[in-house]
Design an enzyme around this catalytic site. Structure first.
Site, PDB file in Angstrom:
ATOM      1  N   PHE A 181       0.851  -1.185   0.000  1.00 56.62           N
ATOM      2  CA  PHE A 181       0.000   0.000   0.000  1.00 56.62           C
ATOM      3  C   PHE A 181       0.890   1.239   0.000  1.00 56.62           C
ATOM      4  CE2 PHE A 181      -2.490  -3.382   1.982  1.00 56.62           C
ATOM      5  CZ  PHE A 181      -3.678  -3.311   1.256  1.00 56.62           C
ATOM      6  N   ALA A 213     -10.513  17.878  -6.629  1.00 56.24           N
ATOM      7  CA  ALA A 213     -10.961  17.746  -8.012  1.00 56.24           C
ATOM      8  C   ALA A 213      -9.792  18.004  -8.965  1.00 56.24           C
ATOM      9  CB  ALA A 213     -12.087  18.737  -8.285  1.00 56.24           C
ATOM     10  N   CYS A 237      -1.143   2.189 -10.385  1.00 54.57           N
ATOM     11  CA  CYS A 237      -2.023   1.380  -9.538  1.00 54.57           C
ATOM     12  C   CYS A 237      -3.506   1.577  -9.828  1.00 54.57           C
ATOM     13  CB  CYS A 237      -1.741   1.673  -8.065  1.00 54.57           C
ATOM     14  SG  CYS A 237      -0.124   1.122  -7.504  1.00 54.57           S
TER      15      CYS A 237
END
Length: 445
Positions: free
Chosen positions: A150, A253, A261
């Site tokens: 991760f 945004a 990934c």
């Protein structure tokens, strides 16, 4: 412990270096002779902040080595990490040929019990396939564990050394003890090592990345609606991000997600759902919206120039898919640059780390040594990556260099009031346009 890491990409090199930093003896294996030669010369093939310090120290102290010989690399190893590429196929499936090839090669050369760890992002059921491939020729006992990474590019070293959690998929008590010992130095502050079965661990990685991709995409949809109703997406981000149920991260945004990934993992999870005859409707929408979002700015650029970009020079700030990395995989900048070139525009570009990688794909654009050099005599500026050095530029200098005071910002770097004060025409994502006056210049013929 003695550790072998097969594969020296982003994941493999960070994994090997960081485990060496905790006192283990690590040997990294790669079939690329040139890469291994460079690594043995102390040259790191990727840009990752902080990795060079750990790399240099552990090579100098003899804890980190590199080889092209698999048998030599795994000799005496108690754990073997498989950190190999799993490129997506046209249907979104993860290609396991590299992992399964190494698994086949491992079987006949194992000479003691070892834990083989799938560190690559792999679809559900891969651990079983790896186990079967090794077992065909293995003469000793072994376990296969799923241990997904991760790591965020740009902060991968910090993520590895101080993980939020470690996910381990195994049903073997013997392997569990090895994994507990391996990760003990990294979770001393109490962050959990979460044990589960192999299939659940494999699914956890895809679920995590797909959820984050969905969160980004939702905010981009909100931003697109904001432009129609006259709302400001930055205010909305602050308004919902302070809700503890939602959180502040991944709410910015922009022009879509990229990298190694999110695109690949969303596609792979969608492919898994199709394989099991499940219609994962949210994921289909996420992929569709993200592809559209990458092209969000180009129509505005064309409108500003009266529909004709031929002969125009567009300056580009940012090529990597995110700051603090040289990774250009699925980067929105590349798709936009190709579209600009197809319209007949010229492109001048600057990125602190990504230019060498882009040159191999787009040799026809002009690469500049500073962000300001890219602006010299350019007709407009487009921003695709939120590098810190772009956040507080010298606007007076920019004005002297640009032909037109216009910025198309795909990362919402600047406050609208600042743009008004500077007199720029400014287009961003999910916010009102500033000084929105379409150029009346005659189109270039």
């Amino acid at each position: 412990m003695k550790i072998a890491v097969v594969g020296t990409g982003y994941v493999g090199l960070v994994t090997g270096t960081c485990f060496a930093e905790t006192g283990n003896q690590v040997c990294c294996v790669d079939i690329d002779e040139n890469k291994v030669a460079r690594l043995n010369q102390g040259k790191i093939p990727i840009y990752e902040p902080g990795l060079d310090v750990l790399f240099d120290r552990n090579v100098a102290e003899g804890r980190l080595k590199f080889t092209t010989n698999l048998a030599e690399g795994i000799a005496g190893a108690q754990v073997i990490f498989l950190a190999l590429p799993t490129p997506p196929g046209e249907d979104g499936s993860a290609d396991l040929k590299y992992i399964l090839q190494v698994a086949n090669d491992l079987g006949p050369i194992l000479d003691q019990y070892v834990v083989v760890i799938d560190k690559s992002t792999v679809p559900v059921g891969t651990a079983e396939k790896v186990r079967a491939a090794i077992a065909q020729n293995a003469k000793v006992d072994f376990d296969v564990v799923s241990n997904p990474e991760f790591l965020r590019e740009g902060v991968a070293v910090e993520d590895f050394m101080k993980p939020d959690r470690v996910v381990v998929g195994t049903t073997s008590d013997k392997a569990k003890k090895v994994m507990e010992k391996l990760y003990a130095p990294l979770v001393r502050q109490g962050n959990p090592v979460i044990f589960m079965d192999e299939r659940s661990a494999e699914m956890t990685k895809y679920a995590a990345n797909s959820f984050l991709a969905m969160k980004i995409t939702f905010m981009n949809e909100i931003a697109n609606l904001c432009e129609k109703v006259g709302a400001n997406v930055d205010d909305i981000r602050r308004g919902i991000g302070t809700d503890s149920r939602i959180g502040k991260r991944f709410l910015f945004a922009g022009i879509g997600y990229g990298g190694s990934c999110f695109p690949k993992d969303v596609q792979a999870l969608a492919k898994t759902s199709r394989d099991y005859d499940y219609d994962f409707r949210i994921l289909k929408s996420v992929m569709e919206v993200n592809e559209d979002q990458k092209k969000k700015l180009l129509p505005r650029v064309k409108e500003y120039f009266g529909g004709e970009l031929r002969g125009k020079t567009i300056a580009v700030w940012g090529l990597a898919f995110k700051p603090y990395t040289d990774d250009i995989r699925e980067a929105p900048a590349l798709e936009n640059i190709k579209a600009l070139l197809a319209e007949g525009a010229n492109v001048t570009a600057y990125d602190p780390e990504g230019m060498e990688n882009v040159k191999r794909q787009l040799p026809e654009i002009t690469y500049c040594h500073t962000p300001y050099a890219a602006l010299d005599d350019a007709d407009a500026l487009m921003i695709f990556t939120e590098w810190p050095q772009f956040r507080t530029p010298d606007f007076e200098k920019m004005t002297r260099l640009l032909k037109n005071k216009v910025i198309f910002d795909g990362r919402n770097l600047y406050e609208l009031e600042v743009m008004r004060e500077q007199g720029y025409t400014y287009y961003s994502i999910g916010r009102e346009a500033v000084n929105d006056i379409v150029s009346q210049a005659e189109p270039t013929l």
